[in-house]
Scaffold this motif. Structure first.
Motif, PDB file in Angstrom:
ATOM      1  N   MET A 177       0.846  -1.201   0.000  1.00 54.13           N
ATOM      2  CA  MET A 177       0.000   0.000   0.000  1.00 54.13           C
ATOM      3  C   MET A 177       0.873   1.239   0.000  1.00 54.13           C
ATOM      4  SD  MET A 177      -2.838   1.278   2.779  1.00 54.13           S
ATOM      5  CE  MET A 177      -4.047   0.092   2.193  1.00 54.13           C
ATOM      6  N   GLN A 178       0.549   2.212  -0.844  1.00 58.40           N
ATOM      7  CA  GLN A 178       1.307   3.455  -0.874  1.00 58.40           C
ATOM      8  C   GLN A 178       0.667   4.474   0.057  1.00 58.40           C
ATOM      9  OE1 GLN A 178       2.778   4.695  -4.655  1.00 58.40           O
ATOM     10  NE2 GLN A 178       2.858   6.864  -4.088  1.00 58.40           N
ATOM     11  N   ILE A 179       1.472   5.070   0.929  1.00 56.20           N
ATOM     12  CA  ILE A 179       0.991   6.055   1.897  1.00 56.20           C
ATOM     13  C   ILE A 179       1.899   7.282   1.840  1.00 56.20           C
ATOM     14  CG2 ILE A 179       0.150   4.217   3.416  1.00 56.20           C
ATOM     15  CD1 ILE A 179       2.525   5.035   5.333  1.00 56.20           C
ATOM     16  N   THR A 180       1.556   8.287   2.640  1.00 58.38           N
ATOM     17  CA  THR A 180       2.417   9.458   2.821  1.00 58.38           C
ATOM     18  C   THR A 180       3.022   9.403   4.230  1.00 58.38           C
ATOM     19  OG1 THR A 180       0.473  10.752   3.492  1.00 58.38           O
ATOM     20  CG2 THR A 180       1.185  10.914   1.184  1.00 58.38           C
ATOM     21  N   ILE A 181       4.090  10.147   4.429  1.00 58.64           N
ATOM     22  CA  ILE A 181       4.799  10.090   5.707  1.00 58.64           C
ATOM     23  C   ILE A 181       3.894  10.476   6.872  1.00 58.64           C
ATOM     24  CG2 ILE A 181       6.620  11.238   7.045  1.00 58.64           C
ATOM     25  CD1 ILE A 181       8.374  11.128   4.532  1.00 58.64           C
ATOM     26  N   ASN A 182       3.033  11.465   6.673  1.00 57.19           N
ATOM     27  CA  ASN A 182       2.188  11.888   7.792  1.00 57.19           C
ATOM     28  C   ASN A 182       1.124  10.846   8.161  1.00 57.19           C
ATOM     29  OD1 ASN A 182       0.539  12.260   5.559  1.00 57.19           O
ATOM     30  ND2 ASN A 182      -0.242  14.254   6.234  1.00 57.19           N
ATOM     31  N   GLN A 183       1.017   9.770   7.390  1.00 59.52           N
ATOM     32  CA  GLN A 183       0.087   8.682   7.723  1.00 59.52           C
ATOM     33  C   GLN A 183       0.791   7.518   8.422  1.00 59.52           C
ATOM     34  OE1 GLN A 183      -1.211   7.990   3.660  1.00 59.52           O
ATOM     35  NE2 GLN A 183      -3.169   9.029   4.029  1.00 59.52           N
ATOM     36  N   ALA A 184       2.066   7.657   8.701  1.00 56.92           N
ATOM     37  CA  ALA A 184       2.857   6.544   9.226  1.00 56.92           C
ATOM     38  C   ALA A 184       2.280   5.956  10.507  1.00 56.92           C
ATOM     39  CB  ALA A 184       4.301   6.991   9.460  1.00 56.92           C
ATOM     40  N   ALA A 185       1.738   6.790  11.375  1.00 55.43           N
ATOM     41  CA  ALA A 185       1.218   6.311  12.659  1.00 55.43           C
ATOM     42  C   ALA A 185       0.105   5.279  12.482  1.00 55.43           C
ATOM     43  CB  ALA A 185       0.714   7.493  13.489  1.00 55.43           C
ATOM     44  N   ASN A 186      -0.558   5.309  11.343  1.00 52.67           N
ATOM     45  CA  ASN A 186      -1.671   4.382  11.097  1.00 52.67           C
ATOM     46  C   ASN A 186      -1.209   3.040  10.523  1.00 52.67           C
ATOM     47  OD1 ASN A 186      -3.494   6.453  11.856  1.00 52.67           O
ATOM     48  ND2 ASN A 186      -3.465   7.281   9.783  1.00 52.67           N
ATOM     49  N   TYR A 187       0.095   2.895  10.275  1.00 49.18           N
ATOM     50  CA  TYR A 187       0.589   1.692   9.597  1.00 49.18           C
ATOM     51  C   TYR A 187       1.780   1.068  10.324  1.00 49.18           C
ATOM     52  CZ  TYR A 187      -2.452   3.176   5.839  1.00 49.18           C
ATOM     53  OH  TYR A 187      -3.561   3.540   5.103  1.00 49.18           O
ATOM     54  N   VAL A 188       1.788   1.152  11.640  1.00 54.83           N
ATOM     55  CA  VAL A 188       2.877   0.571  12.430  1.00 54.83           C
ATOM     56  C   VAL A 188       2.902  -0.945  12.239  1.00 54.83           C
ATOM     57  CG1 VAL A 188       3.773   0.213  14.776  1.00 54.83           C
ATOM     58  CG2 VAL A 188       2.848   2.443  14.108  1.00 54.83           C
ATOM     59  N   ASP A 189       4.094  -1.463  11.999  1.00 53.67           N
ATOM     60  CA  ASP A 189       4.342  -2.894  11.793  1.00 53.67           C
ATOM     61  C   ASP A 189       3.748  -3.420  10.486  1.00 53.67           C
ATOM     62  OD1 ASP A 189       5.749  -3.053  14.201  1.00 53.67           O
ATOM     63  OD2 ASP A 189       3.929  -3.506  15.337  1.00 53.67           O
ATOM     64  N   GLN A 226      12.994   8.955   8.849  1.00 51.83           N
ATOM     65  CA  GLN A 226      14.219   8.203   8.586  1.00 51.83           C
ATOM     66  C   GLN A 226      13.899   6.805   8.075  1.00 51.83           C
ATOM     67  OE1 GLN A 226      18.137   8.284  10.912  1.00 51.83           O
ATOM     68  NE2 GLN A 226      17.091   6.530  11.839  1.00 51.83           N
ATOM     69  N   GLY A 227      14.636   6.407   7.039  1.00 52.18           N
ATOM     70  CA  GLY A 227      14.572   5.036   6.564  1.00 52.18           C
ATOM     71  C   GLY A 227      15.880   4.338   6.872  1.00 52.18           C
ATOM     72  N   VAL A 228      15.809   3.164   7.476  1.00 53.00           N
ATOM     73  CA  VAL A 228      17.000   2.416   7.876  1.00 53.00           C
ATOM     74  C   VAL A 228      17.184   1.234   6.921  1.00 53.00           C
ATOM     75  CG1 VAL A 228      18.174   1.169   9.729  1.00 53.00           C
ATOM     76  CG2 VAL A 228      16.648   3.095  10.267  1.00 53.00           C
ATOM     77  N   VAL A 229      18.344   1.177   6.275  1.00 52.04           N
ATOM     78  CA  VAL A 229      18.641   0.111   5.317  1.00 52.04           C
ATOM     79  C   VAL A 229      19.754  -0.760   5.906  1.00 52.04           C
ATOM     80  CG1 VAL A 229      19.180  -0.432   2.920  1.00 52.04           C
ATOM     81  CG2 VAL A 229      18.129   1.779   3.486  1.00 52.04           C
ATOM     82  N   ILE A 233       6.932   0.116   8.797  1.00 53.21           N
ATOM     83  CA  ILE A 233       6.924   1.249   9.733  1.00 53.21           C
ATOM     84  C   ILE A 233       7.077   0.741  11.162  1.00 53.21           C
ATOM     85  CG2 ILE A 233       5.590   3.201  10.615  1.00 53.21           C
ATOM     86  CD1 ILE A 233       6.447   3.555   7.723  1.00 53.21           C
ATOM     87  N   HIS A 234       7.986   1.369  11.911  1.00 52.39           N
ATOM     88  CA  HIS A 234       8.166   1.047  13.329  1.00 52.39           C
ATOM     89  C   HIS A 234       8.105   2.329  14.151  1.00 52.39           C
ATOM     90  CE1 HIS A 234       9.170  -3.062  12.425  1.00 52.39           C
ATOM     91  NE2 HIS A 234      10.267  -2.727  11.741  1.00 52.39           N
ATOM     92  N   GLU A 235       7.652   2.188  15.386  1.00 48.70           N
ATOM     93  CA  GLU A 235       7.736   3.326  16.308  1.00 48.70           C
ATOM     94  C   GLU A 235       9.197   3.570  16.653  1.00 48.70           C
ATOM     95  OE1 GLU A 235       5.077   3.852  19.582  1.00 48.70           O
ATOM     96  OE2 GLU A 235       3.674   2.340  18.796  1.00 48.70           O
ATOM     97  N   ASP A 236       9.539   4.858  16.856  1.00 42.68           N
ATOM     98  CA  ASP A 236      10.913   5.234  17.188  1.00 42.68           C
ATOM     99  C   ASP A 236      10.862   6.391  18.175  1.00 42.68           C
ATOM    100  OD1 ASP A 236      13.576   5.788  17.363  1.00 42.68           O
ATOM    101  OD2 ASP A 236      13.756   6.663  15.361  1.00 42.68           O
ATOM    102  N   MET A 278      11.209   3.904   9.139  1.00 48.24           N
ATOM    103  CA  MET A 278      10.924   2.789   8.241  1.00 48.24           C
ATOM    104  C   MET A 278      12.125   1.853   8.175  1.00 48.24           C
ATOM    105  SD  MET A 278      10.260   2.773   4.100  1.00 48.24           S
ATOM    106  CE  MET A 278       8.513   3.170   4.090  1.00 48.24           C
ATOM    107  N   ALA A 279      11.871   0.562   8.326  1.00 48.92           N
ATOM    108  CA  ALA A 279      12.871  -0.459   8.048  1.00 48.92           C
ATOM    109  C   ALA A 279      12.751  -0.782   6.566  1.00 48.92           C
ATOM    110  CB  ALA A 279      12.632  -1.693   8.905  1.00 48.92           C
TER     111      ALA A 279
END
Length: 430
Positions: A1-13, A44-47, A75-78, A87-88
């Motif tokens: 699913m494609q989202i925007t950064i400000n929606q990250a809280a709704n897509y944890v894990d 931040q994206g972690v690779v 998406i992970h909480e940080d 993001m992992a």
């Protein structure tokens, strides 16, 4: 699913896809940290090389600043991040590679940044300021709509000067002379006689050859006009409006305020009512503070406004200025013909005047006499005089400068950062 950064809280894990740009990065032998932005926020994206393989990891290490890309990951909480999430990364798709992006993470001079304003807007700091500007605009509409005001749009091209000054941009309107508007006030007075309570929000232009941190050539103004409102009625609207703006930014832009390093303890004190002093009291205060160069009848400069404001924790109204230094449309105080029924609102922390307002003269004979004193062409203002001829009433209004207000609330030193593409004395590019 494609989202925007400000929606990250709704897509944890959950695994998601984000389209954005690489604003910065750092990497070690086995891990890369990508600072991603997509217009809605920064994350931040972690690779991790062991998780994505050599191909994806090399893309992460070689991708240049401001390259556009799609990033897939979980998406992970940080809790270490002000944003609260990261993001992992599991996949990267380059859309368009940016080569030799001119604004690097190092320090740049102001002129260089202004020459590249179209790119500077992408930065973390500028993003925060524009988000706060947008919130102030949004809250402005909310406030005036809930208070029963109707939005009216005055013209930008006019045939006369509301302030009666010569600091206007002249142009030809076919065979006639015209000017870029320095204020929509006179037209808003006409609208108030039709609709009671109105406000405008639009661009205004001042041909002032000023280089101070408070001045722009083109700026945006919010200008309400209110029928049957006396000066004190208007002051209550003003303080409630400003307090509403500050509360909205505190509620909806806390991340942006933190990003800018704004001390919100100052803003949390901005609740109505605001203090009021007269111009005469302000002169007396300045004398006590050692300003021996100012006399009654002089207008205030930036150092004077700052010194006055430093004596108050909230914005302060300075009322009842001398008639000689104010525009023609302001009525005399019935108790003192040397001063007029007006007020300027001075912001704290050295940001200066953010609102100017007054009652308006509504008696035809008085208005004509004042206009003659200012050597104005009554023929050119005939339509405005009609307002006094045909059922005028006591009324008041004010104008709030958006950019100065954004600067104050966001804690930005210079107004050139509070408008997307500033127009300054020596700058018309980009």
């Amino acid at each position: 699913m494609q989202i925007t950064i400000n929606q990250a809280a709704n897509y944890v894990d959950k695994e998601v896809k984000i389209g954005g740009w690489l604003s910065n990065k750092r990497s070690s032998g086995k891990i890369a940290f990508l600072q991603l932005r997509d217009g809605t926020g920064f994350m931040q994206g972690v690779v991790v090389k062991a998780d994505v393989g050599e191909d994806i990891f090399q893309i992460a290490k070689s991708t240049s600043q401001e390259t556009s890309l799609y990033v897939t990951g979980v998406i992970h909480e940080d809790t270490r991040s002000p944003f609260g999430y990261e993001m992992a990364v599991t996949g990267i798709e380059v859309i368009s590679e940016a080569v030799d992006y001119p604004i690097t993470p190092k320090e740049h001079g102001t002129e260089f940044l202004m020459d590249h304003r179209h790119l500077w807007l992408r930065s973390n700091r500028q993003h925060a300021i524009m988000k706060i500007r947008n919130e102030i605009i949004r809250a402005t509409y909310e406030f005036f709509n809930q208070e029963g005001f109707l939005k009216i749009d005055p013209p930008i091209l006019t045939g006369s000067a509301p302030e009666g000054t010569t600091e206007l941009f002249h142009t030809k309107y076919f065979e006639e002379d015209a000017f870029l508007s320095q204020s929509g006030q006179l037209y808003m007075e006409a609208a108030a006689m039709a609709f009671g309570k109105v406000f405008s929000f639009g661009p205004t232009f001042r041909a002032e050859k000023s280089k101070t941190r408070r001045h722009l050539i083109e700026f945006w103004m919010i200008e309400p006009e209110m029928a049957f409102y006396k000066l004190e009625d208007s002051l209550k609207v003003q303080e409630n409006y400003v307090a509403f703006l500050v509360a909205a930014v505190l509620k909806n832009c806390r991340l942006e305020l933190d990003r800018l390093g704004r001390d919100v303890s100052h803003l949390e004190k901005m609740v109505a009512p605001f203090p009021r002093i007269t111009y005469t009291e302000a002169i007396e205060l300045l004398k006590k503070l050692g300003f021996d160069d100012i006399e009654w009848g002089d207008d205030f400069g930036a150092p004077h406004e700052t010194a006055i404001a430093d004596n108050f924790e909230k914005p302060v109204f300075i009322t009842h200025y001398p008639k000689a230094i104010k525009p023609f449309y302001m009525p005399e105080d019935p108790n003192n013909s040397e001063v007029v029924l007006c007020a300027d609102l001075i912001a704290p922390e050295g940001y200066g005047e953010i609102i100017g307002g007054s009652e308006r003269i509504h008696e035809l004979a008085i208005l004509e006499a004042r206009m003659k004193e200012f050597d104005l062409d009554l023929e050119a203002y005939s339509w405005y005089l009609d307002l006094a001829r045909y059922g005028s009433v006591p009324h008041s209004g004010f104008g709030l400068g958006l950019e100065r207000t954004v600067a104050w609330i966001s804690g930005t030193e210079h107004v050139r950062e509070t408008i997307p593409f500033p127009r300054l004395l020596n700058r018309l590019y980009p």
